[in-house]
Scaffold this active site. Sequence first.
Site, mmCIF file in Angstrom:
data_model
loop_
_atom_site.group_PDB
_atom_site.id
_atom_site.type_symbol
_atom_site.label_atom_id
_atom_site.label_comp_id
_atom_site.label_asym_id
_atom_site.label_seq_id
_atom_site.Cartn_x
_atom_site.Cartn_y
_atom_site.Cartn_z
ATOM 1 N N GLU A 24 0.904 -1.224 0.070
ATOM 2 C CA GLU A 24 -0.127 -0.009 0.115
ATOM 3 C C GLU A 24 0.776 1.354 -0.045
ATOM 4 O OE1 GLU A 24 -3.350 -0.223 2.660
ATOM 5 O OE2 GLU A 24 -3.641 1.871 2.742
ATOM 6 N N LYS A 38 -8.360 -0.895 10.900
ATOM 7 C CA LYS A 38 -7.619 -1.148 9.627
ATOM 8 C C LYS A 38 -6.350 -0.394 9.533
ATOM 9 C CE LYS A 38 -6.637 -1.405 5.148
ATOM 10 N NZ LYS A 38 -5.790 -0.510 4.258
ATOM 11 N N ASP A 44 3.483 -14.028 12.141
ATOM 12 C CA ASP A 44 2.274 -14.774 11.629
ATOM 13 C C ASP A 44 1.341 -13.307 11.872
ATOM 14 O OD1 ASP A 44 -0.142 -15.822 11.317
ATOM 15 O OD2 ASP A 44 0.076 -17.450 12.518
ATOM 16 N N HIS A 80 -2.148 10.847 -0.296
ATOM 17 C CA HIS A 80 -1.974 9.651 -1.029
ATOM 18 C C HIS A 80 -1.690 10.016 -2.603
ATOM 19 C CE1 HIS A 80 -4.350 6.654 1.856
ATOM 20 N NE2 HIS A 80 -3.413 7.456 2.563
HETATM 21 C C1 MEV Z 1 -6.073 3.335 4.710
HETATM 22 O O1 MEV Z 1 -5.534 1.901 4.241
HETATM 23 C C2 MEV Z 1 -6.121 3.265 6.056
HETATM 24 C C3 MEV Z 1 -7.163 4.660 6.888
HETATM 25 O O2 MEV Z 1 -8.465 4.413 5.976
HETATM 26 C C4 MEV Z 1 -7.284 4.434 8.261
HETATM 27 C C5 MEV Z 1 -8.030 5.466 8.785
HETATM 28 O O3 MEV Z 1 -9.117 5.854 8.044
HETATM 29 O O4 MEV Z 1 -8.124 5.447 10.108
HETATM 30 C C6 MEV Z 1 -6.789 5.753 6.322
#
Ligand code: MEV
Length: 419
Positions: A79, A259, A275, A372
């Site tokens: 990513e 995430k 792992d 990004h």
């Molecule tokens: C993207 O991989 C992760 C985010 O969505 C985390 C978040 O929203 O806190 C930017």
Amino acid sequence: MRGFGKYYQKSWEERLAILRDTYRLDDEDLAQIKHLTSDPTLGDTMIENFITEYEIPEGLAINYVVNGQEYLVPMVTEEPSVIAAASNGARLVKAGNGFHAEIKTRLMLGQIIIENVTEMEELVQQIEQQKNHLLEVANQAHPSIVKRGGGARWLRSRVLADDLLSVDLAVDVQEAMGANMLNTMLEKVASEIQLTLHQDILMSILSNYATESLVTVKTEIPVKALSKGQISGKQAAQKIQQASRLAQLDQYRATTHNKGIMNGIDAVAIASGNDWRALEAGAHSYAARDGHYRGLSQWKVAGESLVGEMTLPMPVGSVGGSIKIVPLVKINHKLMQIKNARELAMIIVSVGLGQNLAALYALVTDGIQRGHMRLQLKSLAASIGATPTEIPKLVKRLEEKGVRDSQNAKQILEEMRKD
Ligand code: MEV
């Protein structure tokens, strides 16, 4: 599927020949598969039906100061923005005193599930009475860990239903991840319970809900470090606090919040040969420990500081498994200069918190797309065949023209080449 019977017994070359014949892979495909394979013998010792190695980029996160020591952190991720964000989050934290990390216990847990129980109370009592003997049985199943100062530490019973009992075993696995060790011990203890207490065993397996391997990381950042353009540091800090509250209240947001944390944690887990599926499972389970899935981190404004905290199960190892056999993993351990698994666990949770801070800061200030975009355009440029020297020029043009799709990007690349 023809040709795949006993595929694992075939040599690597034979396996590739089958792919070539059955799936019409051309010479270029095969050359690519071979090019990606650094060591077929190693691959065969690690997994079944090995054909090649899958490439994911590795980079270094910087600025990580954990318990007063600065670390370079290898991260493996596909990513684009993850490593830049991890380093940015840590840079903000460095404006305070870095990350303070703590581990209270480091024990791995496993379960022996007894089914068809008829006299539950009596069985629980018998297990309690046999406790020391069962711990001894566990240790006899793996004497080398006892010699190294580890071993089975405690055992408890949890009644799951009238007929179902979980006997939980906690083991000090020292520097290892300990999965095999624990499973071996559990199966031996299960046989003993079956033989001497005449019970039916449903299964014996470690638990990835590693509540005896919790790591807590805290940080305190002066709010002034968070000012950005028109937004004061205090305003940014208050918005981060609100974002943290949101992740406590709403499962949709909590999942994305977590995430982002796992973006960092998985990347270091992979780089360090651990792992990451186990860590993912444990983290999400821990996030729902009170019956409601919540954000794993918490941020609060306290006076002129933004205070962050996160606790997570982090049952990582510093030896064993792929750690001793994958050359790059060995190099990564050297780069991190960690002395033991505890230090690694503390770094990993710090990266999770740093990653989270960077994401929340971006979300409540510029929005996530701005940071990004440059990285995404770089990936777009590479994916349409721009050479390393063409990429920066192409990215600049795509930015100027607001182009985000490959068809238009290809056209611009062609024009650029004609110039
Ligand atoms: C993207 O991989 C992760 C985010 O969505 C985390 C978040 O929203 O806190 C930017």
